[in-house]
Design a protein around this motif. Sequence first.
Motif, PDB file in Angstrom:
ATOM      1  N   GLU A 168     -11.634  -5.012   4.017  1.00 20.09           N
ATOM      2  CA  GLU A 168     -11.019  -6.253   3.539  1.00 20.09           C
ATOM      3  C   GLU A 168     -12.113  -7.136   2.962  1.00 20.09           C
ATOM      4  OE1 GLU A 168      -8.703 -10.162   5.429  1.00 20.09           O
ATOM      5  OE2 GLU A 168      -9.214  -8.443   6.692  1.00 20.09           O
ATOM      6  N   SER A 188      -6.383   5.752   8.824  1.00 20.10           N
ATOM      7  CA  SER A 188      -7.366   5.677   7.750  1.00 20.10           C
ATOM      8  C   SER A 188      -8.338   4.537   8.013  1.00 20.10           C
ATOM      9  CB  SER A 188      -6.653   5.453   6.408  1.00 20.10           C
ATOM     10  OG  SER A 188      -7.569   5.176   5.367  1.00 20.10           O
ATOM     11  N   ALA A 190     -10.396   2.468  11.131  1.00 21.86           N
ATOM     12  CA  ALA A 190     -11.281   1.472  10.614  1.00 21.86           C
ATOM     13  C   ALA A 190     -12.656   1.312  11.209  1.00 21.86           C
ATOM     14  CB  ALA A 190     -10.651   0.132  10.717  1.00 21.86           C
ATOM     15  N   VAL A 198      -7.248  -1.766  10.853  1.00 15.83           N
ATOM     16  CA  VAL A 198      -5.861  -1.874  10.397  1.00 15.83           C
ATOM     17  C   VAL A 198      -4.994  -0.777  11.018  1.00 15.83           C
ATOM     18  CG1 VAL A 198      -4.350  -1.657   8.365  1.00 15.83           C
ATOM     19  CG2 VAL A 198      -6.448  -3.011   8.245  1.00 15.83           C
ATOM     20  N   TRP A 241     -10.051   1.188   6.694  1.00 14.59           N
ATOM     21  CA  TRP A 241      -9.690   0.116   5.777  1.00 14.59           C
ATOM     22  C   TRP A 241     -10.834  -0.883   5.677  1.00 14.59           C
ATOM     23  CZ3 TRP A 241      -5.014  -1.168   3.137  1.00 14.59           C
ATOM     24  CH2 TRP A 241      -3.965  -0.256   3.318  1.00 14.59           C
ATOM     25  N   ARG A 254      -6.081   5.797  -3.452  1.00 14.31           N
ATOM     26  CA  ARG A 254      -5.996   5.007  -2.238  1.00 14.31           C
ATOM     27  C   ARG A 254      -4.933   3.920  -2.406  1.00 14.31           C
ATOM     28  NH1 ARG A 254     -11.766   1.961  -3.169  1.00 14.31           N
ATOM     29  NH2 ARG A 254     -11.072   0.487  -4.755  1.00 14.31           N
ATOM     30  N   ALA A 307      -7.877  -5.913  -0.130  1.00  9.03           N
ATOM     31  CA  ALA A 307      -8.084  -4.958   0.961  1.00  9.03           C
ATOM     32  C   ALA A 307      -7.656  -3.588   0.454  1.00  9.03           C
ATOM     33  CB  ALA A 307      -7.270  -5.334   2.198  1.00  9.03           C
ATOM     34  N   CYS A 308      -8.229  -2.542   1.021  1.00  8.91           N
ATOM     35  CA  CYS A 308      -7.848  -1.197   0.588  1.00  8.91           C
ATOM     36  C   CYS A 308      -8.268  -0.145   1.615  1.00  8.91           C
ATOM     37  CB  CYS A 308      -8.464  -0.860  -0.766  1.00  8.91           C
ATOM     38  SG  CYS A 308     -10.254  -0.664  -0.715  1.00  8.91           S
ATOM     39  N   GLN A 309      -7.672   1.039   1.476  1.00  8.05           N
ATOM     40  CA  GLN A 309      -8.085   2.206   2.267  1.00  8.05           C
ATOM     41  C   GLN A 309      -9.422   2.730   1.747  1.00  8.05           C
ATOM     42  OE1 GLN A 309      -4.787   4.834   1.401  1.00  8.05           O
ATOM     43  NE2 GLN A 309      -4.077   4.766   3.511  1.00  8.05           N
TER      44      GLN A 309
END
Length: 231
Positions: A190, A186, A221, A201, A188, A153, A174-176
């Motif tokens: 946070e 995708s 999201a 996102v 996401w 990711r 933060a990330c997928q």
Amino acid sequence: GDGPQTRQFLCWQATLARWAICTWCGPAKATAPPEQEVLEICEWRAFQLDDRPSSYSWTGARLLEPGGWMEKVAEGWTRTGAVRVTAALPQPMLALRPDANERHPMALDVSGFRRLELNARYTQRAEISVHGKPTFWDTRNAHFIYFQSVLKRWAVCLQQQLEAVRKGQYPGCACQLDPVHIAVPSRWVEYTDGSWMAVPVEVVSYMSPDTGSAAEGGGGAEAAGGPASAS
């Protein structure tokens, strides 16, 4: 088989704001981080008491601080101050070479984060590659986006954490959640206000002019809970 097996794991329980050791109750072959609903039914074996004022509660620094723990024994729950947690050296990572045939955007316009400073244009810096892929930096060089190869990711983190990333750690604010290209829609999440939150996102990517490709858009999201895995 895929039946339950006894093994322990350490996790951050956001609702209770504490680190805990639990007994895994999912499929024996599962290797991905457990989903929130799985965490809710796993049996607690021990948890950290909130007597460590020197650091933020959710961080690894708080986990390493000496202090009290509660442990479940045959007679019930008992307090112990003898627990010590030390950081293990990460396993050496194989150097991944960038794939010359893989196309990456020259820039990304990212929006939808709760923290406004994360919403920015991120420009590719091919000279700073980690895990076999380039990184993308905002105009202030305060945050960058990088690929987490094991979790598959993309994630956002602070510039100060670059060295930790190079050493094989996976920090991020933060990330997928999905294993997809950075520009593909995708889910996401946070980290904000002490917990991981789903955020709407959107990512617009700009390819190199010589590819003849128009800008690509992505968004997503509606996921809840903490990061699981995502490419």
